[in-house]
Enzyme design. Structure first.
Site, PDB file in Angstrom:
ATOM      1  CG  HIS A 139      -0.010  -1.312  -0.741  1.00 43.64           C
ATOM      2  ND1 HIS A 139       0.259   0.010  -0.453  1.00 43.64           N
ATOM      3  CD2 HIS A 139       0.861  -2.051  -0.015  1.00 43.64           C
ATOM      4  CE1 HIS A 139       1.274   0.060   0.394  1.00 43.64           C
ATOM      5  NE2 HIS A 139       1.664  -1.183   0.673  1.00 43.64           N
ATOM      6  CB  CYS A 158      -8.056 -13.495   7.233  1.00 41.30           C
ATOM      7  SG  CYS A 158      -7.156 -14.535   6.079  1.00 41.30           S
TER       8      CYS A 158
HETATM    9  C1  PEP Z   1      -6.815 -12.731   0.824  1.00 42.47           C
HETATM   10  O1  PEP Z   1      -6.366 -13.108  -0.253  1.00 42.47           O
HETATM   11  O2  PEP Z   1      -8.028 -12.692   1.074  1.00 42.47           O
HETATM   12  C2  PEP Z   1      -5.910 -12.299   1.887  1.00 42.47           C
HETATM   13  C3  PEP Z   1      -6.359 -12.052   3.110  1.00 42.47           C
HETATM   14  O3  PEP Z   1      -4.603 -12.123   1.579  1.00 42.47           O
HETATM   15  P1  PEP Z   1      -4.027 -10.835   0.795  1.00 42.47           P
HETATM   16  O4  PEP Z   1      -5.105  -9.823   0.700  1.00 42.47           O
HETATM   17  O5  PEP Z   1      -2.854 -10.398   1.570  1.00 42.47           O
HETATM   18  O6  PEP Z   1      -3.691 -11.463  -0.540  1.00 42.47           O
END
Ligand code: PEP
Ligand code: MG
Length: 771
Positions: A401, A714
């Site tokens: 986070h 992503c």
């Molecule tokens: C991921 O899991 O790679 C992602 C982009 O989502 P988050 O980091 O919000 O779980």
């Protein structure tokens, strides 16, 4: 008035001689005068060029041709440009000039010296663009006749079509524009590369050196991935090195040419530079920066133990504000000792007093400019995170986070230091380096808060300087609407992940609280405004909005948090699409928001479902959308590939009609190799390039290509240049990176694409030769 010589040696030149020797010539002269090891060179002056025009009688014929020209008529422009160039190339160089040039050339060696012949623009008041097409360089020139011909070719380049056009548009009189030519010993570099004397974005005193085998063109043109070394001028040591696999090098060939050849396998992974060489190079960078008073972009080459500096010019990507931050170039030793090391999660340098936040009660004590120190940040700390100049945590890696939020805010952060909350004391003044993951005792000369400006603006500045077009779509990840402008300034081709939970979490109330208290409209309106801000920053570009994905523990401290289920392992629990499909009221509030935006004409909004493990979940989500009045065939609906089951069943997802898929590698890695992404104890085992992860990704990309489904990434791995190179080579067509990483990732994509084209051409040529 004394007549200016036709030829000047570098040690006869200073920066005041630009009208005679041009920018390049003057710069080489200056470099020589401060003791930089510049290869031997002389300059054929602008006066020599002028004499040539006058004595051959060309001056009048050229200017008649040019004065009658309508530069907006492309055909005429090309035609006149060619005629003038032919005149210059066809004329005989006056004997006096020729003799001086040849005498200078002869004195460089035995008349057989291999040289580079380069144009050097002379009008210092002309912007660079005015000289477009004029910066011709001829490498590997040897012998009298060829030197004379190359000098004339440089002269002719003054009349390239673009150069004529720019001068005309800017109202410069062609009669007064001159050109000088630098004739310089060509170093048959065994190693070569480029160097930034200070960090090209933040302006920090970090010398960044890229190097590869052979001639420098390989690095400058991007046809190889060079090694990268980072030398910290404050610590006086190499602090980072990235050794690349260097498959090719450029070597001189024949009389004039250069050739790209394969590097023997055993040298491909060998480091190009020793630490001593890095240090010597950095010292030359420092000398040059100090001499010119601004950070420099240098080209270098080595022959045996000798280092040559080939060029030095100001770095153009460091903007005004970064220079303000550059006092980080404070004399070495001003900073105290390193007191903590962790992961550099968000780049930049910040100083300030420590404020340790153990829980919500401490948040009120946080002041502007503090360094916030916590075990781990959580959503209710976001308002405090906005105020501080830096963030340090005990726990977490690049995807925690604190890392995600601080990158978005452009606030330097160091995560995973293990002991920050114990080692640091409230009020203690520290400096953090969010790139290298270091915390220093004391304050650097960086004004608190200054880092946010360069981080926010420099990404855009770098892009404005050098727009690079890539076939791969380079998107950006956004979590907070306030980061939307910065994200758009990165030059991204769209948003590949908009995490809306940060928007909701910032309200400090759980979705359940809004429903329980009949405040759905409030939720919808907050979400609507936040998403709209991002959509407005990316007109006409795709914005993939992800439906809610917050583990229940992140809701715990909010209003309504008491109603959240206690879960033994929230990462594997009630989050993502599973929660939305079970809690239709929560899903419906989100869909209502999207529907209103679509109704407003935001058809660039695409929806992305997180944590899907079976195509039935996608089908069910789509049914619900349709039932709530969404025209599901008119909008883009995609999924995140975050669970191995999803990667394995990707073909069924394609058949179910997904418009796109995006690898959420942060989760895909943890679920594939069973390593909790937030658990400090197992962080060293969190292995993004684990063969099983790569296999899942490789196979899923192939299927998406087969079904013509756009495939992206992503997760944090999409901000890692090495990983992105691998992904592009394996067929990915889109990459979504963190805001600060977008320029680098675009550069990586461009380089990889070029290399792939080169490889394809070479193997096709090899095949044809074998026919
Ligand atoms: C991921 O899991 O790679 C992602 C982009 O989502 P988050 O980091 O919000 O779980
Ligand atoms: Mg995820």
């Amino acid at each position: 008035m004394t007549e200016m010589p036709n030829v000047l040696w570098l040690d006869e030149i200073s920066k005041d001689d630009i009208p005679s020797v041009g920018g390049k010539g003057a710069s080489l002269g200056e470099m020589t005068s401060v003791g930089l090891p510049v290869p031997k060179a002389f300059v054929v002056t602008a006066q020599a060029f002028r004499k040539f025009l006058v004595e051959t009688g060309l001056e009048d014929s050229i200017f008649t041709l040019l004065s009658d020209l309508d530069v907006d008529n492309n055909e005429a422009l090309e035609e006149v440009s060619q005629s003038v160039k032919d005149l210059v190339l066809g004329a005989k160089m006056p004997e006096g000039i020729k003799e001086e040039v040849l005498a200078a050339y002869a004195s460089m060696g035995d008349g057989e010296m291999v040289v580079a012949v380069r144009s050097s623009a002379t009008a210092e008041d002309l912007p660079d663009a005015s000289f477009a097409g004029q910066q011709e360089t001829y490498l590997n020139i040897k012998g009298e006749a060829d030197v004379i011909e190359a000098v004339q070719m440089c002269w002719a380049s003054l009349y390239g079509a673009r150069a004529i056009y720019y001068r005309a548009k800017q109202g410069f009189d062609d009669r007064t524009v001159n050109i000088a030519v630098v004739v310089q010993q060509l170093i048959g570099s065994e190693k070569s590369g480029v160097m930034f004397s200070s960090h090209p974005v933040s302006g920090e005193p970090l010398t960044i050196i890229e190097g590869s085998w052979g001639l420098g063109e390989a690095v400058v043109s991007g046809s190889v991935s060079p090694d990268k070394y980072v030398y910290d001028r404050r610590l006086k040591r190499v602090v980072d090195r990235l050794i690349s696999n260097k498959e090719y090098m450029i070597v001189p060939v024949g009389e004039h040419g250069t050739e790209l050849v394969e590097i023997p396998k055993d040298r491909q992974d060998e480091p190009v530079l020793t630490d001593t060489e890095v240090e010597r190079l950095a010292e030359f960078g420092r000398i040059s920066e100090e001499h010119y008073g601004v950070p420099q972009d240098l080209e270098w080459g080595t022959v045996g133990d000798t280092i040559y500096i080939l060029q030095s010019r100001p770095i153009t990507t460091i903007g005004v504000n970064a220079h303000k931050a550059a006092p980080a170039a404070a004399p070495a030793g001003e900073l105290g000792a390193i007191i903590l090391e962790g992961n550099g999660a968000s780049p930049g340098v910040a100083s300030g007093p420590v404020i340790i936040v153990h829980d919500v009660k401490d948040l009120g004590k946080v002041r502007d400019g503090d360094i916030l120190v916590a075990k781990m940040t959580n959503p209710d700390m976001v308002p405090a995170m906005r105020k501080v100049s830096g963030i340090v945590t005990d726990e977490g890696g690049m995807t925690c986070h604190a890392a995600i939020v601080s990158r978005e805010l452009g606030t330097p952060a160091v995560v995973g230091t293990k002991t920050a909350t114990k080692t640091l004391k409230n009020g203690q003044v520290v400096t953090i380096d969010g790139e290298k993951g270091l915390v220093f005792e004391g304050a650097a000369a960086v004004p608190a808060g200054a880092q946010a400006v360069p981080a926010a603006q420099m990404v855009g500045a770098a892009v404005a300087q050098a727009p690079i077009i890539t076939a791969t779509s380079i998107k950006v990840n956004v979590s907070m609407p306030e980061a939307a402008t910065r994200a758009a300034n990165s030059g991204a081709d769209g948003v590949g992940l908009l995490r809306i939970e940060h928007l909701i979490l910032g309200l400090n109330k759980t979705p359940g609280w809004f429903i329980k208290n009949g405040k759905e409209e409030e939720f919808i309106s907050e979400l609507y405004t936040g998403i709209k801000t991002v959509l407005d920053a990316f007109p006409g570009k795709p914005v993939w909005v992800r439906t809610l994905d917050a583990p229940t523990d992140e809701f715990r401290n909010m209003l309504g948090g008491e109603d959240e289920p206690e879960e033994h392992n929230p990462m594997l629990g009630w989050r993502g699409i599973r929660r939305d499909l079970q809690s239709e009221a929560q899903f419906r509030m989100q869909v209502e928001t999207f529907k209103r935006l679509w109704d407003q004409g935001y058809d660039n909004l695409g929806l992305m479902f997180p944590l899907v493990s079976h195509p039935d979940q996608f089908v069910r989500a789509k049914e619900l959308l349709a039932g709530w009045g969404v025209d599901v065939d008119a909008v883009d609906l995609g999924i995140m590939i975050e669970i191995p089951a999803c990667a394995i069943l990707i073909e069924d997802f394609c058949k179910a009609g997904i418009s796109f898929a995006s690898f959420g590698t942060n989760d895909l890695i943890q679920y594939t190799i069973a390593i909790d992404r937030n658990n400090q104890l197992v962080t060293p085992m969190y292995w993004p390039k684990h063969p099983a992860v790569l296999k899942l990704i490789h196979d899923a990309i192939a299927v998406c290509r087969e079904y013509d489904v756009e495939c992206s990434i992503c997760g944090q791995a999409g901000s890692d240049p090495k990983m992105v190179e691998w992904l592009i080579r394996n067929g990915i067509t889109s990459v979504s990176a963190n805001i600060d990483a977008v320029p680098k990732i675009r550069e990586t994509a461009a380089r990889t694409e070029k290399r792939m084209i080169l490889d394809a051409v070479r193997s096709r040529n090899a095949e044809e030769r074998n026919l």
